[in-house]
Design a protein around this motif. Sequence first.
Motif, PDB file in Angstrom:
ATOM      1  N   ALA A 188      46.799  51.337  48.493  1.00  0.00           N
ATOM      2  CA  ALA A 188      47.807  50.657  49.309  1.00  0.00           C
ATOM      3  C   ALA A 188      48.067  51.408  50.614  1.00  0.00           C
ATOM      4  O   ALA A 188      48.206  50.794  51.682  1.00  0.00           O
ATOM      5  CB  ALA A 188      49.109  50.502  48.516  1.00  0.00           C
ATOM      6  N   GLY A 189      48.119  52.723  50.544  1.00  0.00           N
ATOM      7  CA  GLY A 189      48.441  53.492  51.735  1.00  0.00           C
ATOM      8  C   GLY A 189      47.405  53.378  52.825  1.00  0.00           C
ATOM      9  O   GLY A 189      47.717  53.521  54.010  1.00  0.00           O
ATOM     10  N   ALA A 190      46.150  53.122  52.458  1.00  0.00           N
ATOM     11  CA  ALA A 190      45.078  53.005  53.449  1.00  0.00           C
ATOM     12  C   ALA A 190      44.832  51.561  53.880  1.00  0.00           C
ATOM     13  O   ALA A 190      44.087  51.329  54.832  1.00  0.00           O
ATOM     14  CB  ALA A 190      43.785  53.592  52.885  1.00  0.00           C
ATOM     15  N   SER A 191      45.433  50.595  53.197  1.00  0.00           N
ATOM     16  CA  SER A 191      45.160  49.184  53.472  1.00  0.00           C
ATOM     17  C   SER A 191      45.896  48.691  54.711  1.00  0.00           C
ATOM     18  O   SER A 191      47.052  49.069  54.952  1.00  0.00           O
ATOM     19  CB  SER A 191      45.560  48.326  52.274  1.00  0.00           C
ATOM     20  N   ARG A 192      45.241  47.827  55.460  1.00  0.00           N
ATOM     21  CA  ARG A 192      45.891  47.198  56.611  1.00  0.00           C
ATOM     22  C   ARG A 192      46.889  46.139  56.153  1.00  0.00           C
ATOM     23  O   ARG A 192      47.931  45.941  56.784  1.00  0.00           O
ATOM     24  CB  ARG A 192      44.849  46.567  57.535  1.00  0.00           C
ATOM     25  N   ALA A 193      46.570  45.451  55.052  1.00  0.00           N
ATOM     26  CA  ALA A 193      47.476  44.437  54.503  1.00  0.00           C
ATOM     27  C   ALA A 193      47.166  44.267  53.022  1.00  0.00           C
ATOM     28  O   ALA A 193      46.000  44.248  52.620  1.00  0.00           O
ATOM     29  CB  ALA A 193      47.312  43.113  55.235  1.00  0.00           C
ATOM     30  N   PHE A 194      48.203  44.149  52.207  1.00  0.00           N
ATOM     31  CA  PHE A 194      48.044  43.903  50.778  1.00  0.00           C
ATOM     32  C   PHE A 194      49.305  43.215  50.273  1.00  0.00           C
ATOM     33  O   PHE A 194      50.370  43.267  50.909  1.00  0.00           O
ATOM     34  CB  PHE A 194      47.802  45.205  50.005  1.00  0.00           C
ATOM     35  N   ALA A 195      49.176  42.554  49.121  1.00  0.00           N
ATOM     36  CA  ALA A 195      50.278  41.782  48.554  1.00  0.00           C
ATOM     37  C   ALA A 195      50.752  42.428  47.261  1.00  0.00           C
ATOM     38  O   ALA A 195      49.941  42.839  46.425  1.00  0.00           O
ATOM     39  CB  ALA A 195      49.841  40.346  48.282  1.00  0.00           C
ATOM     40  N   VAL A 196      52.061  42.509  47.110  1.00  0.00           N
ATOM     41  CA  VAL A 196      52.682  42.924  45.852  1.00  0.00           C
ATOM     42  C   VAL A 196      53.184  41.652  45.182  1.00  0.00           C
ATOM     43  O   VAL A 196      54.218  41.099  45.544  1.00  0.00           O
ATOM     44  CB  VAL A 196      53.820  43.926  46.090  1.00  0.00           C
ATOM     45  N   ALA A 197      52.392  41.160  44.228  1.00  0.00           N
ATOM     46  CA  ALA A 197      52.671  39.878  43.579  1.00  0.00           C
ATOM     47  C   ALA A 197      53.754  40.040  42.523  1.00  0.00           C
ATOM     48  O   ALA A 197      53.724  40.979  41.723  1.00  0.00           O
ATOM     49  CB  ALA A 197      51.395  39.329  42.952  1.00  0.00           C
ATOM     50  N   ASP A 198      54.695  39.101  42.502  1.00  0.00           N
ATOM     51  CA  ASP A 198      55.828  39.146  41.569  1.00  0.00           C
ATOM     52  C   ASP A 198      56.154  37.712  41.170  1.00  0.00           C
ATOM     53  O   ASP A 198      56.974  37.051  41.791  1.00  0.00           O
ATOM     54  CB  ASP A 198      57.022  39.823  42.257  1.00  0.00           C
ATOM     55  N   HIS A 199      55.430  37.197  40.167  1.00  0.00           N
ATOM     56  CA  HIS A 199      55.604  35.814  39.736  1.00  0.00           C
ATOM     57  C   HIS A 199      55.218  34.844  40.866  1.00  0.00           C
ATOM     58  O   HIS A 199      54.066  34.811  41.258  1.00  0.00           O
ATOM     59  CB  HIS A 199      57.036  35.577  39.255  1.00  0.00           C
ATOM     60  N   GLN A 200      56.190  34.093  41.405  1.00  0.00           N
ATOM     61  CA  GLN A 200      55.909  33.095  42.443  1.00  0.00           C
ATOM     62  C   GLN A 200      56.234  33.593  43.855  1.00  0.00           C
ATOM     63  O   GLN A 200      56.231  32.799  44.799  1.00  0.00           O
ATOM     64  CB  GLN A 200      56.693  31.819  42.181  1.00  0.00           C
ATOM     65  N   VAL A 201      56.512  34.860  43.981  1.00  0.00           N
ATOM     66  CA  VAL A 201      56.819  35.455  45.284  1.00  0.00           C
ATOM     67  C   VAL A 201      55.957  36.697  45.456  1.00  0.00           C
ATOM     68  O   VAL A 201      55.696  37.423  44.485  1.00  0.00           O
ATOM     69  CB  VAL A 201      58.321  35.810  45.385  1.00  0.00           C
ATOM     70  N   ALA A 202      55.493  36.935  46.667  1.00  0.00           N
ATOM     71  CA  ALA A 202      54.701  38.137  46.941  1.00  0.00           C
ATOM     72  C   ALA A 202      55.182  38.769  48.231  1.00  0.00           C
ATOM     73  O   ALA A 202      55.283  38.092  49.263  1.00  0.00           O
ATOM     74  CB  ALA A 202      53.218  37.807  47.035  1.00  0.00           C
ATOM     75  N   HIS A 203      55.507  40.043  48.170  1.00  0.00           N
ATOM     76  CA  HIS A 203      55.787  40.821  49.370  1.00  0.00           C
ATOM     77  C   HIS A 203      54.453  41.278  49.952  1.00  0.00           C
ATOM     78  O   HIS A 203      53.659  41.914  49.253  1.00  0.00           O
ATOM     79  CB  HIS A 203      56.663  42.032  49.040  1.00  0.00           C
ATOM     80  N   VAL A 204      54.206  40.955  51.192  1.00  0.00           N
ATOM     81  CA  VAL A 204      52.960  41.306  51.847  1.00  0.00           C
ATOM     82  C   VAL A 204      53.258  42.377  52.889  1.00  0.00           C
ATOM     83  O   VAL A 204      54.061  42.167  53.809  1.00  0.00           O
ATOM     84  CB  VAL A 204      52.300  40.082  52.497  1.00  0.00           C
ATOM     85  N   TYR A 205      52.637  43.533  52.725  1.00  0.00           N
ATOM     86  CA  TYR A 205      52.887  44.681  53.597  1.00  0.00           C
ATOM     87  C   TYR A 205      51.729  44.785  54.591  1.00  0.00           C
ATOM     88  O   TYR A 205      50.558  44.810  54.202  1.00  0.00           O
ATOM     89  CB  TYR A 205      53.025  45.949  52.769  1.00  0.00           C
ATOM     90  N   VAL A 206      52.069  44.840  55.868  1.00  0.00           N
ATOM     91  CA  VAL A 206      51.090  44.842  56.948  1.00  0.00           C
ATOM     92  C   VAL A 206      51.308  46.102  57.773  1.00  0.00           C
ATOM     93  O   VAL A 206      52.380  46.294  58.356  1.00  0.00           O
ATOM     94  CB  VAL A 206      51.224  43.579  57.818  1.00  0.00           C
ATOM     95  N   LYS A 207      50.296  46.965  57.809  1.00  0.00           N
ATOM     96  CA  LYS A 207      50.461  48.268  58.441  1.00  0.00           C
ATOM     97  C   LYS A 207      50.681  48.160  59.951  1.00  0.00           C
ATOM     98  O   LYS A 207      51.565  48.805  60.513  1.00  0.00           O
ATOM     99  CB  LYS A 207      49.234  49.150  58.152  1.00  0.00           C
ATOM    100  N   ASN A 208      49.886  47.330  60.625  1.00  0.00           N
ATOM    101  CA  ASN A 208      49.950  47.208  62.085  1.00  0.00           C
ATOM    102  C   ASN A 208      50.633  45.892  62.445  1.00  0.00           C
ATOM    103  O   ASN A 208      50.137  44.814  62.094  1.00  0.00           O
ATOM    104  CB  ASN A 208      48.536  47.247  62.670  1.00  0.00           C
ATOM    105  N   PRO A 209      51.766  45.924  63.146  1.00  0.00           N
ATOM    106  CA  PRO A 209      52.445  44.673  63.510  1.00  0.00           C
ATOM    107  C   PRO A 209      51.539  43.703  64.264  1.00  0.00           C
ATOM    108  O   PRO A 209      51.751  42.484  64.193  1.00  0.00           O
ATOM    109  CB  PRO A 209      53.604  45.155  64.386  1.00  0.00           C
TER     110      PRO A 209
END
Length: 469
Positions: free
Chosen positions: A283-304
């Motif tokens: 996760a720390g090296a990824s440009r974007a990844f999703a933390v899936a939680d049932h029907q909702v996912a937080h998507v973390y994007v390193k570079n705006p």
Amino acid sequence: MQRVAVINVVGLTSRLLQSGHLPRLQRWRQRGWLAPIQPAFPAVTCTAQANYLTGCLPAQHGIVGNGWYHRELAEVHFWKQSNHLVTAPKIWERLRQRHPGFTCAKLFWWFNMYSSADWSITPRPMYPADGRKIFDIYTWPFELKPDLKRELGEFPFPTFWGPAAGVASPQGPPEAASRWIAAAAQWMERKFQPHLHLIYLPHLDYNLQRHGPDAPTVPADLQRVDEITGELLDFFTGRGVAPVVLSEYGLVPVHQPVHLNRLLRQEAWLVLKEELGRELLDAGASRAFAVADHQVAHVYVKNPADLPAVRRLLEKTPGVARVLGPEEIAAAGLRHPRAGDLIAVAAPNAWFTYYYWLDDTRAPDFARTVDIHRKPGYDPVELFLDPALRFPRLKIGWRLLQKRLGFRMLMDVIPLEASLVKGSHGAPPAEAADYPVFIAPCPLPESPPQLPSTAIAAALEAVVESRMP
């Protein structure tokens, strides 16, 4: 001041109450007052409970889901238990200020370690340095545990989550976990008489996820939880305690798993590292990844600068109903450092997996096990035994024998087939009949037709500070 027992019947909705399979709960509802709860967002256990117990949104209390990406650690963590993560005052703390000596017992509600509740019981395995995992509970004060176990026996941990939850198994009957928690609640009441008693009954959650809320197996599960809840209602009312029944979310039928991380991988935004021939999400090296939680996912994007492209990809993905950007996240009450930079919401018939591998032989070793802490997302497939196993009980027995003999082993009996899951939650339901419910002994002072999830704290305070008939 009225003593109150809050019975959290996970998954209970108006639709289920009207099914005819919950006669004791339906009688209680007819004698009392029911209001649908406008669900928390996301409508998942940890966020809903934090909303209920603080009266705040995640922007204030910080619980943006059952898990999230810890930016400082560069790691995804799910199902952490420290109450210090909830950064807003709780209902019993406010009541204690107004009523010195006010006490609270908290049974299996989440964030139940190091809280200011007077008595706590929560599931907590032991992890010795030799790699073993020993099922156990955590209590506060510590001396509760031996007394509780002497009277009730060991908590049937395998029936609380995993393939043995909600089904008859050598570990116990389908309702074993909820039955043990209900017995612990009666033990707690007899011993301490708390002013506020929070009780968690998870039984409906299991098969409503496994088979869906419309499955032919559901009536039997409703009857089981109705019996357990009905016994608690009779027990508490007989002792002058006002019971309140509520739920956290309603489940809806699903048939479309959506693999967001596989999509992000195909765009080269996801970074994987190989360990022992397996793929692990970095996760720390990824440009974007999703933390899936049932029907909702937080998507973390390193570079705006990548936000527009990631959002476009998500918005055109089948099974994604909408994508929240920074402004929509703020409007939803989720603007918090723990939240994703984007939030994806599934279509009503879809849910999000954490899967990121493209070849099952390269999946991480924990993927085929029940491992709620190591997986970088929620995994309801842990409720299933792999249908490809010809003799699953024999394999489980062999693994347990290896464990007893001191060998290292993996309880690798979980399938990697997300289409098995038939029920989910997290997104706002399309119909109010699928909202969670709040049932009080009598109407609240203003008796609103619906309660926002953040109004539950004030509603409970109103019951405590009144003399209910």
